[in-house]
Design an enzyme around this catalytic site. Sequence first.
Site, PDB file in Angstrom:
ATOM      1  N   PRO A  83      -2.216  -1.046  -6.553  1.00  0.00           N
ATOM      2  CA  PRO A  83      -1.484  -0.656  -5.356  1.00  0.00           C
ATOM      3  C   PRO A  83      -2.285  -0.851  -4.072  1.00  0.00           C
ATOM      4  O   PRO A  83      -3.199  -0.081  -3.783  1.00  0.00           O
ATOM      5  CB  PRO A  83      -1.166   0.823  -5.593  1.00  0.00           C
ATOM      6  CG  PRO A  83      -2.075   1.281  -6.658  1.00  0.00           C
ATOM      7  CD  PRO A  83      -2.547   0.097  -7.402  1.00  0.00           C
ATOM      8  N   GLU A  84      -1.976  -1.908  -3.360  1.00  0.00           N
ATOM      9  CA  GLU A  84      -2.511  -2.092  -2.011  1.00  0.00           C
ATOM     10  C   GLU A  84      -1.339  -1.873  -1.054  1.00  0.00           C
ATOM     11  O   GLU A  84      -0.283  -1.421  -1.468  1.00  0.00           O
ATOM     12  CB  GLU A  84      -3.132  -3.488  -1.866  1.00  0.00           C
ATOM     13  CG  GLU A  84      -4.271  -3.722  -2.869  1.00  0.00           C
ATOM     14  CD  GLU A  84      -5.030  -5.026  -2.656  1.00  0.00           C
ATOM     15  OE1 GLU A  84      -5.045  -5.531  -1.519  1.00  0.00           O
ATOM     16  OE2 GLU A  84      -5.599  -5.541  -3.632  1.00  0.00           O
TER      17      GLU A  84
END
Length: 277
Positions: A6-7
């Site tokens: 998750p960026e």
Amino acid sequence: MVTVMPELPEVETVRRALEIGLVGLDVSRVRGRPVMMRRPLDPSFIASRIEGRRFAAPRRRGKFLLLDLDGGGSLMVHLGMSGKLLLGDAEEPRPNHTHLVLDLSDGRELRFVDPRRFGFAVWLDPGDERSDPSLSALGIEPLDPALEDCLPPLLKARRSPVKSLILDQRLIAGIGNIYAAESLWRAGIRPDRHGRRTSITRLRRLMREVRTVLQEAIDQGGTTLRDYATPDGNAGYFKVKLNVYGREGEPCPTCGAVLKDTRIAGRATVWCPQCQH
DNA sequence: CCAGTATCCTGCAGGC
DNA sequence: TGCCTGCAGGATACTG
């Protein structure tokens, strides 16, 4: 096989899914056990603040999610590297490492799942947001139009490798190891080039590539989102075409040179010795 | 102030 | 086949 962490784009996609699936629902009950995460999880305290209240539109700052409630205050969530927010039927079995469960007024549950516990969920009272150490230290949002003007001079003043700099959330908020590598490849800049030794022109180019790759990934996520009749949180995890990340030893998609693998600030870093200088 | 490194955690891949 | 080791990485405490 590359696991997508998750960026910013993934967090934004989760935010959009929750905007569709969560707004207007009431929290009837909060469940979970205290557990050490990046910050300690205190389900009882969270329960005392949100039981009986209604979700408003969620916000995002960098990789942080702010799940606002009507009347003020937010559940702040960071997904770390293995965190998920899932909207599921109460009947379904919960995944392992489900740390927090919010019973919702439509019979479903919002579940915070995080095997590696690098993430966290904490309650922010109104006003806490301004003083919260995680939020107050964050740098510019990559999608802010001022990015190209604001950031290059800051990077130019630093000695560290450019890759370390764009991973520094205090300078620019939301880039992780994957999109750092992709942006640098697109901009033709060696990841170990120092900020000081990179021209403003090239740094501006890097900023454009950062914005473009993040926006493309968000658009991909949006596509994924539309494919889900019921947003379930998994919508946030999708695959964009990654040109260098996880491809060490493979040919560069542009020039065919063998992609090199190195470590910068302890992080795996893949780059093209031909295209990036 | 700045740069660099250790640390937390679990799952999984690779070596023997 | 099974055990062991090391790596994956975000934020932050710590050291020099």
